[in-house]
Structure formats: C-alpha cells, structure tokens
Scaffold this active site. Structure first.
Site, PDB file in Angstrom:
ATOM      1  N   ARG A   1       0.828  -1.037   0.146  1.00 55.08           N
ATOM      2  CA  ARG A   1       0.028  -0.024  -0.036  1.00 55.08           C
ATOM      3  C   ARG A   1       1.026   1.343  -0.200  1.00 55.08           C
ATOM      4  O   ARG A   1       1.991   1.230   0.529  1.00 55.08           O
ATOM      5  CB  ARG A   1      -0.855  -0.181   1.196  1.00 55.08           C
ATOM      6  CG  ARG A   1      -1.796   1.130   1.519  1.00 55.08           C
ATOM      7  CD  ARG A   1      -3.053   1.128   0.345  1.00 55.08           C
ATOM      8  NE  ARG A   1      -4.285   1.849   0.908  1.00 55.08           N
ATOM      9  CZ  ARG A   1      -5.133   2.103  -0.016  1.00 55.08           C
ATOM     10  NH1 ARG A   1      -5.154   1.617  -0.999  1.00 55.08           N
ATOM     11  NH2 ARG A   1      -6.308   3.010   0.632  1.00 55.08           N
TER      12      ARG A   1
ATOM     13  N   THR B   1      -8.761   0.445  -9.674  1.00 56.38           N
ATOM     14  CA  THR B   1      -8.322  -0.576  -9.087  1.00 56.38           C
ATOM     15  C   THR B   1      -8.549  -1.820  -9.994  1.00 56.38           C
ATOM     16  O   THR B   1      -9.243  -1.882 -10.712  1.00 56.38           O
ATOM     17  CB  THR B   1      -9.229  -0.876  -7.703  1.00 56.38           C
ATOM     18  OG1 THR B   1      -8.973   0.178  -7.117  1.00 56.38           O
ATOM     19  CG2 THR B   1      -8.795  -2.173  -6.872  1.00 56.38           C
TER      20      THR B   1
ATOM     21  N   ASN C   1      -6.208   4.303  -7.154  1.00 56.92           N
ATOM     22  CA  ASN C   1      -7.473   4.720  -6.682  1.00 56.92           C
ATOM     23  C   ASN C   1      -8.425   5.105  -7.753  1.00 56.92           C
ATOM     24  O   ASN C   1      -8.974   4.266  -8.126  1.00 56.92           O
ATOM     25  CB  ASN C   1      -7.085   5.774  -5.619  1.00 56.92           C
ATOM     26  CG  ASN C   1      -8.391   6.100  -4.726  1.00 56.92           C
ATOM     27  OD1 ASN C   1      -9.353   5.291  -4.602  1.00 56.92           O
ATOM     28  ND2 ASN C   1      -8.729   7.351  -4.226  1.00 56.92           N
TER      29      ASN C   1
ATOM     30  N   ASP D   1      -7.875   8.400   0.515  1.00 56.84           N
ATOM     31  CA  ASP D   1      -8.686   7.090   1.324  1.00 56.84           C
ATOM     32  C   ASP D   1      -8.410   7.475   2.790  1.00 56.84           C
ATOM     33  O   ASP D   1      -8.977   6.477   3.727  1.00 56.84           O
ATOM     34  CB  ASP D   1      -7.758   5.566   0.863  1.00 56.84           C
ATOM     35  CG  ASP D   1      -8.536   5.042  -0.238  1.00 56.84           C
ATOM     36  OD1 ASP D   1      -9.727   5.533  -0.720  1.00 56.84           O
ATOM     37  OD2 ASP D   1      -8.032   4.093  -0.803  1.00 56.84           O
TER      38      ASP D   1
ATOM     39  N   GLY E   1     -13.649   0.295  -5.132  1.00 62.00           N
ATOM     40  CA  GLY E   1     -13.855   1.165  -3.835  1.00 62.00           C
ATOM     41  C   GLY E   1     -14.467   0.372  -2.736  1.00 62.00           C
ATOM     42  O   GLY E   1     -14.195  -0.733  -2.409  1.00 62.00           O
TER      43      GLY E   1
HETATM   44  O1  DON Z   1      -7.897   1.161  -1.375  1.00 57.28           O
HETATM   45  C1  DON Z   1      -9.186   1.274  -1.656  1.00 57.28           C
HETATM   46  O2  DON Z   1     -10.056   0.768  -1.142  1.00 57.28           O
HETATM   47  C2  DON Z   1      -9.357   1.865  -2.936  1.00 57.28           C
HETATM   48  N1  DON Z   1      -8.473   3.011  -3.044  1.00 57.28           N
HETATM   49  C3  DON Z   1      -9.993   1.262  -3.901  1.00 57.28           C
HETATM   50  C4  DON Z   1     -10.227   2.086  -5.223  1.00 57.28           C
HETATM   51  C5  DON Z   1     -11.035   1.263  -6.252  1.00 57.28           C
HETATM   52  O3  DON Z   1     -11.403   0.059  -6.078  1.00 57.28           O
HETATM   53  C6  DON Z   1     -11.416   2.021  -7.540  1.00 57.28           C
HETATM   54  N2  DON Z   1     -12.002   1.033  -8.341  1.00 57.28           N
HETATM   55  N3  DON Z   1     -12.786   0.878  -8.731  1.00 57.28           N
END
Ligand code: DON
Length: 580
Positions: free
Chosen positions: A114, A392, A412, A434, A485
């Site tokens: 991360r 993502t 993100n 986030d 997300g």
């Molecule tokens: O880490 C997370 O939970 C978010 N930054 C994930 C972002 C994400 O999944 C965007 N995609 N569709």
C-alpha cells in the site's frame, strides 16, 4: 482452454429461424434445450490459470506459467503488464495487496505494498480554509499522491516467493515490449480514455502519451508508452532501486511537488512493503483467508460472513428479496465498524480478533429484523473489544503445483490524478483520499472515516481491497477479489456466497447481479438484473433501493473436480480468464 459457445450457437440458430411462420411453430424435437445452454460456464484448464481484467496481461501470465514460472512469477509479470495495458488501474505509481499461497509449505502470506503518506503530510492537509474537507486537493493535486508501493511490492514478491527459475528482468520483459511496441486502443482502454479526458488533459506530460491532438486516443489507434518502456527497462536492469532512487525517483518527486504535493526523493527511497499475517475466518466449514489492515477488506468480509452463517441463505434462494435483505442488513454494521475501528495498524490498535469473532457476529445478527430494513441512523459501530480474546484491478493466478496469488492493486481513481511524471511514463495515484480528511468526513466512495484513519507522516491509508482465498478441508478452493472502492468487500462476499450457498458455477457466481449497502449513505445499490417484484418487496421492507450501479470486476479462479475453472468478470470489456 475451452470456452463453451453453446449459448451463442443456440442464439445463432434461433436467429436463423424465419420470423413470420404461418402456423404456430411446433416444439423442437431434435434439439431439446439443455440446462447448460442457459448457463455461463467458466474456462477450464488442467495446469494453470490466470484471470485478469485485460486479455494481453492474462496471456503474459499464462506464458510465464508455461515457461516454468510459478503463480507468483506469473502474477508479477501480470502486474507489470497491466501497468501498460490497463493504465487506468494497473500501475507502477500506485500500490496494493497480494495474497500468496505456497502449496509446498502450506502457507499463506500477505504482502502489503500500500502507498504511504509522505513524511511532510499532516493531519489537516485536506481541510480547506473553512475547516471542511477539500475533495479536489485529495483527488486532483500532487497532495493526493501517496508514495508508490507497487514496484517494491512486486519485486519483493518475486524475490521471496518466486520459483527462482525466472529473473525479475524475465518477468518485466513482456511489459516493456508492450509499452515500446504499443497496443491497439480497444476494449476497456477505448472505453476509459474518453471518460478520463478531463483528468489526463490537464497535464501536458499525460496528453503527450494518451492524446492525439486535443482528444484522447480512440478505438483503433495505437498507445505507445516509450518513457514507460525505459522505466521498465531500468527496473529490469537495476531492480526496484532504479525506481526508488536516482533519476526516476527524482522525476516522480518533482512531478508531485510541481502539482502542489509534498513528496520527496527520500520518501521514495524509504518506502518498504510489509509482509503480514493474513486474517483468517471460516464460513460453513470453509476456511476464509484474506487481507489484514491497513485493508479493511478481510476483516469485514469475515465479519459479514459470520453474521450470514446464522441464516439459511440457500433456502431463501439466490436473488430473492429475503436473501438480499439479509445480505444488506449484515453489511450495514460491518461498514459502521469500519468507520470507527479501522486504520493503519502501525498507528492505531485495530481490534481484529473481536471484529472477526463468531460471538461478536451473534450480537450483530440478533439486531437484524428479518422483515424490516434498519435505517442507517439506527445502526452504530459495535463494541468488538469484549470479544478481543487474545479504478483498481484484481487478478487471480494458480499454477500446476497449487501455488496461488490473489492480487488487487490500484491508482485509486481511474488513472489516479491523471498525471504522468514527466519522462517516466508513470501515472500517479490519488490514494491519499482514502485517509479521512477529518473524523466523520466521507471519502470519494462515501466511506466515513474515523480518527483511526487520520493522515500522518508515513501512515498507510485505510483500504477496502480484499484479495481472498477460500479453503475446503485445508485445500485451496477459490481465489477471488475485485476493484470497486467501498463495494470491493461486498463484491467478494457475494462471489463467495454465490459459490458456497447458491452452488453457482464460478462464471455465474461472478456474473450474477450484486447488491451493496455500506451503512452510510443509507441506500441499497442494486445492479440491473434483479426482478421488479424482488425490488418491490425490498422497498416494502424499508430499503431505499437504487438500481443501476455496476459493481466490481471479480476475476477469479476455482478448483472444480481436479480442474482449474477461470472466470473473468463480464462487467468490463476485454477481461480474460485463460489457462493451459
Ligand atoms: O483502497 C481502496 O479501498 C480504494 N483506493 C480502492 C479504489 C477502487 O477500487 C477503485 N476502483 N474501482
């Protein structure tokens, strides 16, 4: 690899029947409709399988498996390839989480790569002069960029868990070739570029790559990424240090600061991935192994499954109002807990054991009314402490020895902040969004964050990414995960429930319409495809149902009768599961 085309064939035959028959058509006698004709089927293979969001990257992974690489080698190669072929989410300039299962050692490890907050980050950096969260700052400027973890994360996966038969350079070579020679703009790339026009278009370094004149590249044109090819070559030759020190690191830090951020070369040089113990739970006798903090994914997946274990979902029926009501009510308290308890474990004590304890789930289950939706205001974060005894993209890879990788990584937003660090080809993330700008503030996914997830120098922002393994009798059964997300957790949840409770095959389990409830906002999101009477029943029980949002891309692999079944998510164009 076999992809069944019987449904397509049946549709073709049906279309060739003359439309206006004089007499009512007789029931066909020679070709009765088989149950399978109406079913989506997974891809099957006997040696290895890769399921990813982009076909070229999947094929890179399969090629590495054929050359004797293990699942980790293939996953690392897929990770680098997606940075080229799926630039909206695949990345060098972002971060993520990889779950690795090592069959010979019967061991599962979690690699946390991360992003981290730069050393000069402050708790109030995303508050405007009025003291309110400044969403633009945390999503569209250099301040939004977390210190990238992907390159060290992938390199570390290869160093620790690769087969040893292929070098890091071997795994990067296909990605470098794709970047240098170029790829046709088609499928998901052609879909996503116009949507990112505003984001990419504001930075000359990004326009130079993704635009032709004053518009994004279009379907049929070619995306060539020469600077990215050079960066990949530098990493192939010099290892991850070539990215985290020297000219590339200097360019990334300069690009971030030029866009208003605070990242320095020292932030990059100091970046380290963490090897972590996964979180473990069980569901109806199956073992669930998933990502620990700083992702919230594994904890809340297990928390929700624990609640659901007390209900007869199979008896309610897939897609029924009863099943969807139960799912939504189980989701709400988990997201309420997330807002209170979850953050970077280096900075805050996350009560993991309590949150995933079965007796804690009993208390949450007892509060569910089988007939009525609870308003979000009536759902508060629980108290797990007494139970504390002690854009993502996701891809899944399994090899012939039974090693497996479940990997979710991200910038993100789609294309991150849209900024390519000049001269590197590297798109930069906006993962800092986030964090919670202040306690109780929502991030871009509407997720409420608590003090546990405040910005702090070097901290990792809380994530929802949920790369997951399901085990049966100690043997790996299912590899899954998803982008989306806040919807990642509920997407992974429903793939698991669809397979284990509703006995769907993997392709159906991935494709079936999903719902999502994250406590706040107090809305049940439902994908297209649920029946009108189901929606009517859910509304009559008090759910505020909003239809239309599509959730996730759960590219998954599963063992079925000694074969590997692969399913890529049909919600995105250009996804591919392929094995050999
Ligand atoms: O880490 C997370 O939970 C978010 N930054 C994930 C972002 C994400 O999944 C965007 N995609 N569709």
């Amino acid at each position: 690899m076999i992809r069944t085309g019987r449904l397509a064939l049946a549709l073709l035959l049906a279309a060739s029947v003359p439309a206006a028959a004089q007499t009512p058509p007789a029931a066909p006698e020679t070709a009765p409709i088989q149950a399978d004709d109406a079913r989506m089927l997974p891809v099957l293979a006997s040696h290895g399988m890769v399921s990813s969001q982009e076909a070229r990257a999947t094929r890179v992974g399969v090629e590495i498996l054929r050359r004797g690489g293990n699942a980790v080698d293939a996953a690392v190669a897929v990770g680098f390839a997606l940075a080229v072929t799926l630039p909206r989410a695949g990345n060098l300039g972002g971060g993520g989480f990889m779950l690795v299962h090592l069959a010979a050692r019967d061991e599962t490890v979690a690699i946390d790569y991360r992003e981290t907050a730069p050393a000069a980050a402050t708790e109030t950096m995303f508050l405007g002069p009025d003291g309110e969260p400044d969403r633009a700052a945390s999503t569209r400027t250099g301040k939004a960029v977390g210190v990238p973890g992907s390159v060290r994360g992938l390199a570390e996966a290869h160093r620790l868990y690769g087969s040893g038969r292929l070098s890091l350079a071997d795994l990067i070579a296909p990605a470098e070739r794709l970047a240098r020679e170029g790829i046709p703009v088609e499928s998901g790339l052609a879909d996503s570029l116009p949507r990112a026009q505003g984001l990419l278009g504001q930075w000359p370094s990004s326009r130079a790559i993704f635009f032709s004149g004053d518009r994004p590249l279009q379907r049929g044109e070619t995306l060539v990424q020469r600077d990215l090819a050079e960066t990949l070559r530098a990493i192939a030759e010099g290892g991850p240090d070539a990215f985290y020190r020297g000219p590339i690191a200097a360019r990334i830090a300069a690009a971030v600061r030029g866009a208003g951020g605070v990242m320095t070369e020292a932030d990059l040089t100091g970046y380290r991935p963490e090897i972590r113990e996964p979180v473990r739970g069980s569901y109806r006798g199956y073992g669930i192994v998933s990502m620990p903090p700083p992702s919230s994914g594994g904890i809340h997946l297990i928390e929700i499954l624990n609640v659901l274990e007390g209900f007869d979902l199979a008896g309610m029926g897939a897609g029924s109002a009863n099943a969807l009501h139960t799912l939504a009510e189980a989701m709400k308290p988990a997201y309420a807990d997330r807002a209170t308890w979850l953050g970077d474990p280096a900075r805050t004590r996350v009560p993991v054991k309590g949150l995933i304890a079965k007796p804690y789930a009993d208390t949450l289950r007892a509060a569910i009314d089988p007939e009525r939706a609870r308003p979000a205001a009536a759902v508060k974060a629980g108290d797990p402490l007494p139970f504390e005894h002690t854009e993502t993209t996701h891809f899944s890879v399994v090899d012939a020895e039974g090693n497996a990788v479940s990997n979710t990584y991200t910038l993100n937003f789609s294309y991150g902040i849209g900024l390519v660090a000049e001269g590197t080809g590297v798109l930069l993330n906006n993962e800092m969004d986030d964090f919670s700008a202040k306690p109780g503030a929502r991030n871009a996914y509407g997720l409420v964050g608590g003090a546990a997830n405040a910005v702090a120098p070097g901290a990792r922002p809380l994530s929802s990414m949920t790369p997951t393994f399901v085990f049966k009798d100690g043997r790996l059964l299912l590899v899954t995960g998803s982008p989306g997300g806040s919807r990642i957790i509920t997407t992974v949840l429903q793939v698991i429930v669809n397979v284990l409770d509703f006995r769907m095959n993997l392709a159906e389990a991935v494709a079936a319409p999903r719902i999502h409830h994250q406590w706040q906002p107090d809305v049940m999101l439902a994908e297209e495809g649920l029946s009108p009477d189901t929606l009517a029943i859910l509304r009559s029980r008090g759910h505020s149902v909003k239809v239309g949002a599509s959730s996730g891309s759960a590219n998954s692999v599963m063992w079925v009768d000694g074969l590997l079944a692969g399913a890529s998510d049909p919600r995105q164009r250009g996804t591919l599961a392929e094995g050999y």
